[in-house]
Design an enzyme around this catalytic site. Structure first.
Site, PDB file in Angstrom:
ATOM      1  N   SER A 113      -7.795  -2.706  -6.058  1.00 53.48           N
ATOM      2  CA  SER A 113      -6.611  -2.793  -5.201  1.00 53.48           C
ATOM      3  C   SER A 113      -7.051  -3.178  -3.788  1.00 53.48           C
ATOM      4  O   SER A 113      -8.220  -3.055  -3.424  1.00 53.48           O
ATOM      5  CB  SER A 113      -5.857  -1.464  -5.170  1.00 53.48           C
ATOM      6  OG  SER A 113      -5.406  -1.123  -6.467  1.00 53.48           O
TER       7      SER A 113
ATOM      8  N   LEU B 137      -7.890   3.840  -2.324  1.00 50.28           N
ATOM      9  CA  LEU B 137      -7.379   2.630  -2.949  1.00 50.28           C
ATOM     10  C   LEU B 137      -8.368   2.276  -4.045  1.00 50.28           C
ATOM     11  O   LEU B 137      -9.581   2.289  -3.814  1.00 50.28           O
ATOM     12  CB  LEU B 137      -7.309   1.476  -1.944  1.00 50.28           C
ATOM     13  CG  LEU B 137      -6.035   1.285  -1.139  1.00 50.28           C
ATOM     14  CD1 LEU B 137      -6.191   0.090  -0.201  1.00 50.28           C
ATOM     15  CD2 LEU B 137      -4.821   1.092  -2.031  1.00 50.28           C
ATOM     16  N   ASP B 138      -7.869   1.947  -5.224  1.00 53.85           N
ATOM     17  CA  ASP B 138      -8.757   1.618  -6.327  1.00 53.85           C
ATOM     18  C   ASP B 138      -9.658   0.437  -5.983  1.00 53.85           C
ATOM     19  O   ASP B 138      -9.332  -0.397  -5.133  1.00 53.85           O
ATOM     20  CB  ASP B 138      -7.938   1.275  -7.574  1.00 53.85           C
ATOM     21  CG  ASP B 138      -7.080   2.428  -8.040  1.00 53.85           C
ATOM     22  OD1 ASP B 138      -7.519   3.581  -7.888  1.00 53.85           O
ATOM     23  OD2 ASP B 138      -5.981   2.166  -8.544  1.00 53.85           O
ATOM     24  N   PHE B 139     -10.768   0.352  -6.688  1.00 62.09           N
ATOM     25  CA  PHE B 139     -11.708  -0.765  -6.558  1.00 62.09           C
ATOM     26  C   PHE B 139     -10.992  -2.109  -6.661  1.00 62.09           C
ATOM     27  O   PHE B 139     -11.293  -3.055  -5.924  1.00 62.09           O
ATOM     28  CB  PHE B 139     -12.758  -0.624  -7.677  1.00 62.09           C
ATOM     29  CG  PHE B 139     -13.831  -1.672  -7.676  1.00 62.09           C
ATOM     30  CD1 PHE B 139     -14.855  -1.628  -6.744  1.00 62.09           C
ATOM     31  CD2 PHE B 139     -13.835  -2.680  -8.629  1.00 62.09           C
ATOM     32  CE1 PHE B 139     -15.866  -2.592  -6.746  1.00 62.09           C
ATOM     33  CE2 PHE B 139     -14.835  -3.633  -8.648  1.00 62.09           C
ATOM     34  CZ  PHE B 139     -15.860  -3.592  -7.701  1.00 62.09           C
TER      35      PHE B 139
END
Length: 200
Positions: free
Chosen positions: A49, A45-47
């Site tokens: 998100s 999961l992106d930073f």
């Protein structure tokens, strides 16, 4: 099997999906939340998100969950800028081209009401003259920043992104920044869904 670990974690906004950060200005990592050694996130999961993250030391299960050939679902609630048209939603369903790649078909619905989620810290930037809307989007692939690129491609940039499910596993009552072990039943069901019969 007794030494295998299977963890569900509600990743907050602004946390890296790894246990170390060697950058010049270190950011928050999983180490601040999870004290179980030698487990690794299944996908990322992106930073910026939030939401459900599965961590394990079971390499076989991890491979079958993240390899796109097996097409296991991930579901997201996505707050977008402006109110998407039915035409834009249909484009997302059929697949859009991002950086020369055509995304696979997706399940996309507009949520009638804002989902019941904890407030984000920090909150998204509010602009009184630009409405927002929420959509639910289920993918069977996980390219880098794919959801954000997809909504931007149809003209509705992502403002907030929360993963709410991986296969049949859901956030449910898990609190932000908290984790728990999978139950035996959840693990059995996951292995039945993900692994070929000979590997269960």
């Amino acid at each position: 099997m007794s030494d295998r670990q299977y963890i569900l974690f509600y990743k907050p906004y602004g946390v890296l999906c790894q246990f170390t950060d060697d950058s010049a200005s270190p950011r928050s990592t999983l180490k601040e939340y999870i004290e179980i050694p030698n487990v690794y996130s299944v996908g990322r999961l992106d930073f910026d998100s939030e939401g459900l993250l599965l961590l394990t030391n079971d390499g076989q299960l991890k491979h079958h969950l993240i390899d796109p050939q097996f097409e296991h679902s991930r579901t997201y609630w996505v707050q977008v800028e402006k109110v998407p048209t039915e035409e834009a939603l249909q484009q997302l369903r059929e697949g859009v081209t991002i950086q020369g790649y055509r995304t696979k078909k997706a399940i996309v619905t507009r949520l009638e009401n804002e989902p019941d989620l904890p407030a984000r810290n920090p909150p998204i930037r509010f602009r009184a003259n630009i409405p927002t809307a929420w959509i639910e989007l289920t993918l069977t692939e996980g390219k880098n920043r794919q959801v954000r690129k997809m909504t931007a491609a149809v003209g509705f940039p992502t403002l907030r992104l929360v993963r709410v499910a991986i296969a049949h596993l859901r956030l449910d009552d898990l609190e932000v920044g908290k984790w728990r072990m999978l139950t035996d039943y959840e693990l059995q069901e996951l292995r039945a869904k993900v692994l070929p019969r000979r590997l269960r």
